[in-house]
Design an enzyme around this catalytic site. Structure first.
Site, short mmCIF file in Angstrom:
data_model
loop_
_atom_site.label_atom_id
_atom_site.label_comp_id
_atom_site.label_asym_id
_atom_site.label_seq_id
_atom_site.Cartn_x
_atom_site.Cartn_y
_atom_site.Cartn_z
N SER A 1 53.45 57.48 56.45
CA SER A 1 54.47 58.01 57.35
C SER A 1 53.84 58.99 58.32
CB SER A 1 55.59 58.71 56.55
OG SER A 1 56.49 59.37 57.41
N ASP A 2 54.39 59.04 59.52
CA ASP A 2 53.99 60.07 60.46
C ASP A 2 54.44 61.43 59.94
OD1 ASP A 2 53.09 61.16 63.01
OD2 ASP A 2 55.22 61.43 63.43
#
Length: 419
Positions: free
Chosen positions: A184-185
């Site tokens: 995930s960012d």
């Protein structure tokens, strides 16, 4: 005749996919299908020679390769196909064994124990044994398995729609079900994207909890050069504006890391806007913008009769370019390899373990007169294109640890994923 053959082939394909008889046909024809694929590969290896003057036809240009037209099986479909083939092999073996055992039992009982002669009516018994074997094979085929899997995937799609997740293909549910690692960012997704300087290292003092009172002990000359290095060596589009909702707070506009450093200038009781007004961008001599290769940003400004270079960037990159460090009272000290190692272990690593982004700030002076320890004397205009020479032998001013707070809902979401 060709069209009828094509329609028949399509109907045969539908039977193979959806019916019990078709599944049996697929199992029994698995070997033949492999041979057919081998023959196709052999034909693909043939070379077609075209004259130079002849142009390719529209069909040759527009038609995609056969591999792109074939639909790739999903992971679950591949596993189910493998399981169905294995079950088919076992069912075939059991069916053959059943027929053989029934035939042997009948022959031993009739011809060996009862000593009877052959009768044409015994053909019905052998046909009956064969039907029993076929029945065992049919029962062994898991025709309900694909249907059950499809229903479960459809249920998963409906459940994901309740979580506002639109699934266009059922294969996506299989893919997410097989996922073991989620990437995930971080910035702005797991965090609030509102960065703040929370730890500092200035002339041999590591401050893990900063405040205006703790930063007030920094010498004025050191404070001035740090604030200049932050205010000038950044994108002027990055700024802090007063918040419309919360009094006394600021909204960050532009690069969030630079905004955090500008907030640090405020904690040092300086105004970054005044510093920028005294040195507009038009007066800059050279700017080395940030990129993924440099992992740093440098700005050269006119200073006295020479130039001053400000640099900021990833701490591990900047430290390798520093030969000096500001000590107490702003005195310049040599920065050797042993001191760098201790700084990495005692400061940077601790900041990193706290989940902070470490930024180092340094400078270098180019003078035309007498040069002190950390200055370089120049007789002419330096070659600003020689970045490796210009951005070297720096003097480290400080290291800051920047925190990006985690969103409140993230810990619970991570715990849910771990379950």
């Amino acid at each position: 005749a060709a069209s009828l053959h094509h329609v028949g082939a399509r109907q045969q394909h539908r039977v193979v996919v959806h019916s019990q008889a078709g599944i049996i046909f697929t199992l029994l024809g698995a070997v033949a299908e492999k041979k057919k694929q081998i023959r196709k590969k052999g034909r693909k290896k043939k070379t077609v020679i075209r004259l130079e003057d002849s142009a390719p036809t529209d069909d040759e240009v527009d038609s995609p390769p056969p591999e792109s037209r074939m639909k790739r099986k999903s992971v679950l479909q591949g596993k189910l196909t493998k399981l169905a083939v294995q079950i088919g092999y076992v069912g075939s073996a059991v069916a053959i064994l059943t027929v053989v055992m029934l035939v042997l039992q009948f022959c031993v009982r009739k011809f060996w124990l009862e000593h009877e002669k052959w009768n044409d009516s015994y053909y019905n018994n052998f046909i009956h044994f064969f039907i029993i074997g076929v029945t065992v094979l049919v029962v062994a085929v898991p025709e309900g398995l694909p249907l059950a899997v499809t229903i479960s995937l459809a249920y998963s799609v409906k459940k994901m729609m309740k979580d506002n997740n639109l699934v266009r293909h059922l294969d996506a549910c299989e893919t997410m079900g097989n996922a073991t690692i989620i990437c995930s960012d971080k910035t702005g997704t797991l965090t609030t994207n509102r960065m703040t300087v929370v730890q500092t290292y200035i002339y041999d003092e590591f401050d893990k909890v900063i405040s205006r009172q703790s930063l007030a002990t920094v010498q004025s000359n050191v404070t001035d050069i740090i604030c200049q290095g932050i205010s000038l060596n950044s994108n002027y589009a990055s700024r802090l504006i007063p918040s419309k909702t919360l009094s006394g707070s600021f909204e960050q506009v532009g690069n969030k890391t630079e905004c955090a450093l500008l907030g640090f200038v405020g904690l040092l009781q300086r105004n970054y806007q005044d510093i920028r007004e005294n040195m507009p961008e038009e007066m800059f001599t050279k700017v080395y913008t940030f990129n993924s290769v440099r992992k740093s940003m440098s700005t050269v400004i006119p200073w006295r009769e020479g130039y001053r270079l400000f640099t900021k960037g990833a701490s591990e990159i900047i430290l390798n370019k520093c030969d000096y460090i500001l000590g107490k009272d702003g005195e310049v000290k040599s920065f050797t390899g042993d001191k760098k190692s201790r700084l990495v272990n005692n400061v940077i690593r601790i900041m990193a373990e706290d989940g902070l982004r470490t930024i180092a700030i340094a400078y270098r002076d180019f003078v035309r007169e007498y040069a002190s320890t950390n200055e370089v004397r120049i007789n002419s205009e330096p070659d600003w294109d020689d970045e490796n020479t210009i951005v070297s032998k720096l003097t480290l001013m400080c290291i800051v640890g920047i925190e990006d707070p985690v969103r409140p809902e993230v810990p619970e979401a991570i715990r849910t994923c771990q379950k």
